[in-house]
Design an enzyme around this catalytic site. Structure first.
Site, PDB file in Angstrom:
ATOM      1  N   TYR A 157      -3.213  32.983  46.437  1.00  0.00           N
ATOM      2  CA  TYR A 157      -4.830  32.791  46.203  1.00  0.00           C
ATOM      3  C   TYR A 157      -4.968  31.940  44.962  1.00  0.00           C
ATOM      4  O   TYR A 157      -5.882  31.096  44.752  1.00  0.00           O
ATOM      5  CB  TYR A 157      -5.741  34.073  46.235  1.00  0.00           C
ATOM      6  CG  TYR A 157      -7.091  34.022  46.292  1.00  0.00           C
ATOM      7  CD1 TYR A 157      -7.745  33.836  47.486  1.00  0.00           C
ATOM      8  CD2 TYR A 157      -7.720  33.891  44.856  1.00  0.00           C
ATOM      9  CE1 TYR A 157      -9.221  33.822  47.421  1.00  0.00           C
ATOM     10  CE2 TYR A 157      -9.367  33.946  45.051  1.00  0.00           C
ATOM     11  CZ  TYR A 157      -9.936  34.001  46.221  1.00  0.00           C
ATOM     12  OH  TYR A 157     -11.238  33.756  46.212  1.00  0.00           O
ATOM     13  N   LYS A 161      -6.783  28.316  44.758  1.00  0.00           N
ATOM     14  CA  LYS A 161      -8.188  27.908  44.354  1.00  0.00           C
ATOM     15  C   LYS A 161      -8.136  27.154  43.127  1.00  0.00           C
ATOM     16  O   LYS A 161      -8.993  26.214  42.832  1.00  0.00           O
ATOM     17  CB  LYS A 161      -8.888  29.353  43.881  1.00  0.00           C
ATOM     18  CG  LYS A 161      -9.321  30.233  45.097  1.00  0.00           C
ATOM     19  CD  LYS A 161     -10.354  29.608  45.876  1.00  0.00           C
ATOM     20  CE  LYS A 161     -10.892  30.463  47.086  1.00  0.00           C
ATOM     21  NZ  LYS A 161     -11.750  29.744  48.060  1.00  0.00           N
TER      22      LYS A 161
END
Ligand SMILES: NC(=O)c1ccc[n+]([C@@H]2O[C@H](COP(=O)([O-])OP(=O)(O)OC[C@H]3O[C@@H](n4cnc5c(N)ncnc54)[C@H](O)[C@@H]3O)[C@@H](O)[C@H]2O)c1
Length: 253
Positions: A157, A161
């Site tokens: 993640y 991002k």
């Protein structure tokens, strides 16, 4: 071409829940026409109904945005129904299992990167020709606190991002003479359905251990949506390539 008196044509991904839902409702409430794109047909349908009940205009497109065919359908729907695309909000995303790099499986890495980074790229690429022809456009990407630090999520993640931030800055630079702006918000913890999945994961914040410290107040989706709407508005006409934390100061600590 779209008549602005009828509102802008706005695509919001992940609009069937959480931050995307709040953004879709807010765009529609100010008169914009919204393509509500989401994997979850029930969620997307409910948001369209809510918008229409309030007198707004919206259409749902259901499907996995990491698939080119779905991306093409979303884009074509905006163009055919609403005459173009003035605003794109790449917001759909999934959490990872909070795993450290050595523990990330191939499947988790591939899925999280595909949904969180490749899907926004695919939709942006599909929409850009329409914005370039019109000579205007605003793109707002939902990144995360995990785009700013290594301690807010797992490796997959966090990498995805950070990639969203890179994509945002590239867009801002490459198209700054074309009337197109691109910015990103970095939400801190926000009360949405995404946390439910994270809490159910095999790892959870405990995997990050003492590094995971959320120093911001948990926000409401509407507080994130307000930042998205601002960045998509003419009030932000000189803001391009900005990475805006919406995190009650977490990133300032
Ligand atoms: N909630 C938080 O604490 C938080 C913090 C930082 C960043 N974010 C980011 O905010 C964005 C929105 O998440 P949220 O918190 O509102 O979560 P949410 O789970 O409530 O909403 C996400 C929506 O995206 C949809 N979606 C997921 N994968 C998809 C796919 N492949 N194709 C189409 N739709 C898909 C889901 O069906 C869901 O409706 C995400 O990008 C997330 O990473 C959330």
């Amino acid at each position: 071409m779209t008549d602005d008196l009828n509102g802008r044509s706005v695509i919001v991904t992940g609009a069937g829940s959480g931050i995307g839902r709040a953004a879709a409702l807010a765009f529609a409430a100010q008169g914009d026409r919204v393509v509500v794109a989401d994997l979850n047909a029930d969620g997307a349908g409910a948001v369209v109904e809510e918008i229409e009940r309030a007198g707004g205009t919206a259409v749902a497109v259901t499907g996995d945005l990491s698939e080119q065919g779905v991306v093409d359908t979303v884009t074509a729907t905006a163009v055919e129904r609403f005459g173009g695309v003035q605003v794109l909000v790449n917001n759909a995303g999934i959490m990872d299992s909070m795993s450290a790099p050595a523990d990330v499986t191939d499947a988790e890495w591939a899925r999280v990167l595909r949904v969180n980074l490749t899907a926004p790229f695919l939709l942006t690429r599909a929409v850009l020709p329409h914005m370039l022809t019109a000579g205007r456009g605003a793109i707002v990407n939902t990144a995360s606190e995990a785009a700013l630090r290594g301690s807010a999520a797992g490796a997959a993640y966090t990498a995805s991002k950070h990639g969203v931030v890179g994509l945002t800055k590239s867009l801002a630079v490459m198209y700054r003479r074309s009337g197109i702006r691109a910015n990103a918000i970095c939400p801190g913890g926000t009360a949405t359905a995404i946390g439910v999945e994270a809490d159910r994961s095999a790892h959870g914040p405990a995997a990050i251990g003492p590094h995971f410290v959320n120093l911001g107040r948990v926000s409401q989706p509407e507080e994130q949506a307000a930042a998205i709407l601002f960045l998509a508005s003419d009030a932000a006409s000189n803001i391009n390539g900005a990475i805006l934390p919406v995190d009650d100061g977490w990133s300032a600590v």
